[in-house]
Design a protein around this motif. Structure first.
Motif, mmCIF file in Angstrom:
data_model
loop_
_atom_site.group_PDB
_atom_site.id
_atom_site.type_symbol
_atom_site.label_atom_id
_atom_site.label_comp_id
_atom_site.label_asym_id
_atom_site.label_seq_id
_atom_site.Cartn_x
_atom_site.Cartn_y
_atom_site.Cartn_z
ATOM 1 N N LEU A 158 0.838 -1.210 0.000
ATOM 2 C CA LEU A 158 0.000 0.000 0.000
ATOM 3 C C LEU A 158 0.867 1.250 0.000
ATOM 4 C CD1 LEU A 158 -2.967 -0.396 2.526
ATOM 5 C CD2 LEU A 158 -3.086 -0.171 0.038
ATOM 6 N N GLN A 159 1.948 1.208 0.780
ATOM 7 C CA GLN A 159 2.815 2.400 0.843
ATOM 8 C C GLN A 159 3.593 2.587 -0.462
ATOM 9 O OE1 GLN A 159 4.906 3.190 4.453
ATOM 10 N NE2 GLN A 159 6.272 4.685 3.531
ATOM 11 N N VAL A 160 4.243 1.529 -0.928
ATOM 12 C CA VAL A 160 5.100 1.666 -2.120
ATOM 13 C C VAL A 160 4.256 1.971 -3.363
ATOM 14 C CG1 VAL A 160 6.685 0.433 -3.677
ATOM 15 C CG2 VAL A 160 6.943 0.219 -1.195
ATOM 16 N N ASN A 161 3.235 1.170 -3.610
ATOM 17 C CA ASN A 161 2.509 1.265 -4.887
ATOM 18 C C ASN A 161 1.486 2.394 -4.923
ATOM 19 O OD1 ASN A 161 3.921 -1.111 -5.147
ATOM 20 N ND2 ASN A 161 2.199 -2.355 -5.806
ATOM 21 N N HIS A 162 1.021 2.825 -3.754
ATOM 22 C CA HIS A 162 -0.001 3.879 -3.762
ATOM 23 C C HIS A 162 0.467 5.171 -3.078
ATOM 24 C CE1 HIS A 162 -3.730 6.031 -3.604
ATOM 25 N NE2 HIS A 162 -3.756 5.985 -2.280
ATOM 26 N N LEU A 163 0.710 5.095 -1.754
ATOM 27 C CA LEU A 163 0.954 6.347 -1.017
ATOM 28 C C LEU A 163 2.250 7.041 -1.447
ATOM 29 C CD1 LEU A 163 -0.197 5.172 2.515
ATOM 30 C CD2 LEU A 163 -1.300 6.934 1.112
ATOM 31 N N SER A 164 3.333 6.285 -1.529
ATOM 32 C CA SER A 164 4.604 6.924 -1.900
ATOM 33 C C SER A 164 4.600 7.358 -3.354
ATOM 34 C CB SER A 164 5.784 5.984 -1.645
ATOM 35 O OG SER A 164 6.038 5.909 -0.269
ATOM 36 N N PHE A 165 3.924 6.590 -4.189
ATOM 37 C CA PHE A 165 3.759 7.044 -5.578
ATOM 38 C C PHE A 165 3.059 8.406 -5.572
ATOM 39 C CE2 PHE A 165 -0.224 7.113 -8.131
ATOM 40 C CZ PHE A 165 0.274 7.884 -9.175
ATOM 41 N N GLY A 166 1.991 8.523 -4.779
ATOM 42 C CA GLY A 166 1.232 9.779 -4.732
ATOM 43 C C GLY A 166 2.087 10.933 -4.227
ATOM 44 N N LEU A 167 2.832 10.682 -3.157
ATOM 45 C CA LEU A 167 3.680 11.724 -2.565
ATOM 46 C C LEU A 167 4.738 12.171 -3.581
ATOM 47 C CD1 LEU A 167 4.490 13.294 -0.001
ATOM 48 C CD2 LEU A 167 5.914 11.337 0.660
ATOM 49 N N HIS A 168 5.387 11.197 -4.159
ATOM 50 C CA HIS A 168 6.459 11.485 -5.115
ATOM 51 C C HIS A 168 5.909 12.252 -6.326
ATOM 52 C CE1 HIS A 168 9.623 10.222 -8.151
ATOM 53 N NE2 HIS A 168 10.307 10.820 -7.217
ATOM 54 N N ALA A 169 4.816 11.775 -6.882
ATOM 55 C CA ALA A 169 4.244 12.439 -8.069
ATOM 56 C C ALA A 169 3.855 13.882 -7.745
ATOM 57 C CB ALA A 169 3.038 11.649 -8.576
ATOM 58 N N MET A 170 3.267 14.079 -6.570
ATOM 59 C CA MET A 170 2.825 15.437 -6.197
ATOM 60 C C MET A 170 3.964 16.439 -6.208
ATOM 61 S SD MET A 170 0.304 15.148 -3.023
ATOM 62 C CE MET A 170 -0.326 16.814 -2.978
ATOM 63 N N TYR A 171 5.118 16.015 -5.720
ATOM 64 C CA TYR A 171 6.264 16.918 -5.641
ATOM 65 C C TYR A 171 6.646 17.487 -7.010
ATOM 66 C CZ TYR A 171 7.406 15.268 -0.876
ATOM 67 O OH TYR A 171 7.398 14.973 0.461
ATOM 68 N N HIS A 172 6.339 16.740 -8.078
ATOM 69 C CA HIS A 172 6.757 17.173 -9.419
ATOM 70 C C HIS A 172 5.781 18.138 -10.068
ATOM 71 C CE1 HIS A 172 8.830 13.407 -8.614
ATOM 72 N NE2 HIS A 172 9.750 13.779 -9.472
ATOM 73 N N ILE A 173 4.569 18.195 -9.535
ATOM 74 C CA ILE A 173 3.530 18.955 -10.230
ATOM 75 C C ILE A 173 3.890 20.438 -10.405
ATOM 76 C CG2 ILE A 173 1.127 19.779 -9.922
ATOM 77 C CD1 ILE A 173 0.436 16.776 -9.384
#
Ligand SMILES: NC(=O)c1ccc[n+]([C@@H]2O[C@H](COP(=O)([O-])OP(=O)(O)OC[C@H]3O[C@@H](n4cnc5c(N)ncnc54)[C@H](OP(=O)(O)O)[C@@H]3O)[C@@H](O)[C@H]2O)c1
Length: 344
Positions: free
Chosen positions: A133-148
């Motif tokens: 849940l953390q790797v595939n969803h939450l951390s993906f979300g956190l990481h992607a957000m930083y790039h926006i």
């Protein structure tokens, strides 16, 4: 078509994978690929490298996994402008540490969120989340957000159409998130609970597929919260197909034997699968709007699952947005500003 049957899956796997997108130069562009040290991510990185970007950033969880891949890519492609960035998706601290580097980039045109894992056993990260849940969803979300912010800036400054590509999976068609999770006061907490996660049949296949549903919902929500027209960022999900890679490295026993047979009969190579990532990242540049919020499979924008698009899925997708932003807001206050400024 929001459903892919087993027969359709097998038929798809038996047809030749279309050739990689041709005629697109990445001159002047900056590309990031996560999970770039092996498998489909590595092959996608090679496809980007030979199209001559200004800079290619290959992400891996540590130096030992990442450095040999960077050297190999340089040797195989002749492309030298490659950086290795380290980040472990199972640690929020590690993901947070990448934000300043991202902010310092001159521009960012393509982000491929490819890193993911599947596990047979229930394990909890030091942040308190079940690992998948953390790797595939939450951390993906956190990481992607930083790039926006950087990608929106790139869109404005260079008239570009930056894209965030989430590597999803056709396995997301074959399950749903159970109604009890959707109806729970907090769906993410329900899914994360030891009580649910350790039920018979959840870890392994179901948890991996659930994580792909959640991540696909999240990439759709990013798109929904971004400006509808250029300058904006295009967000999409992509299905690489069933491919040979290290993904099933932890699978043992009968399941491992079943996968081995299935791989022999049906699997694409990681390179073939990576062509779909390439398409999601640089295909249809003349029809950008069609890609926005889309699900790419076999070089076509198609529908994600009926579950996601249906009433229950949409209820969950909305709820998940709030819950995920809540979790990430607690992990890093800076995400609240990103939501306020760019995703409202
Ligand atoms: N192969 C398939 O049949 C298939 C089908 C549908 C979708 N996919 C999706 O395709 C994508 C690529 O998978 P693959 O098949 O190429 O598998 P893979 O060979 O196992 O590659 C996965 C990549 O993700 C990285 N990763 C995993 N956990 C990480 C973490 N905690 N922090 C940082 N990086 C981490 C891995 O790093 P390490 O090497 O250090 O572990 C590796 O670079 C995944 O999103 C997968 O779900 C694959």
């Amino acid at each position: 078509m929001g459903y892919v049957s087993q027969a359709q899956f097998e038929e798809d796997q038996r047809r030749p994978m279309p050739a990689p997108v041709e005629g697109v130069s990445l001159e002047g562009e900056v590309v990031i690929v996560t999970g770039a040290n092996t498998g489909i991510g590595y092959e996608a990185a090679k496809h980007f490298a030979i199209r001559g970007p200004k800079k290619l950033i290959m992400m891996a969880r540590n130096e030992a996994r990442g450095r040999p891949a960077v050297e190999k890519l340089k040797q195989e492609t002749g492309f030298q402008n490659v950086e290795l960035w380290l980040m472990d998706f199972s640690s929020f601290e590690s993901v947070k540490a990448t934000k300043e580097k991202i902010d310092q980039l001159e521009r960012l045109d393509i982000l491929v969120e490819n890193a993911a894992l599947t596990l047979e056993d229930y394990t909890v990260t030091k942040d308190g989340w079940e690992n998948i849940l953390q790797v595939n969803h939450l951390s993906f979300g956190l990481h992607a957000m930083y790039h926006i912010p950087k990608m929106l800036e790139t869109a404005k400054k260079y008239g570009a159409n930056p894209r965030i590509v989430l590597v999803s999976s056709d396995t997301h068609y074959w399950t749903r998130v159970p109604a009890e999770a959707i109806e729970a006061p907090n769906s993410l907490e329900f899914l994360n609970s030891k009580e649910y996660s350790t039920r018979e049949g959840i870890m392994g296949g179901q948890r991996y597929m659930e994580s792909k549903i959640l991540a696909t919902m999240l990439i759709r929500r990013f798109q929904a919260h971004l400006p509808p027209n250029s300058p904006t960022v295009t967000c999409c999900a992509v299905n690489p197909g069933f491919c040979l890679s290290e993904l099933r490295r932890g699978v043992t026993g009968e399941a491992a034997e079943e996968y081995r047979k299935m791989e022999e009969e049906l699997a694409f190579t990681a390179e073939e699968g990576s062509r779909q990532l390439l398409y999601a990242a640089i295909g249809q540049r003349d029809r950008e709007e069609e890609v926005r919020g889309g699900y790419v499979s076999f070089m076509k924008v198609t529908e994600c699952s009926d579950f996601i698009l249906g009433e229950e899925g949409q209820k969950l997708e909305n709820k998940l947005w709030t819950e995920t932003m809540d979790v990430l807001g607690k992990v890093d206050e800076r995400t609240k500003d990103i939501v306020k400024q760019y995703l409202s």
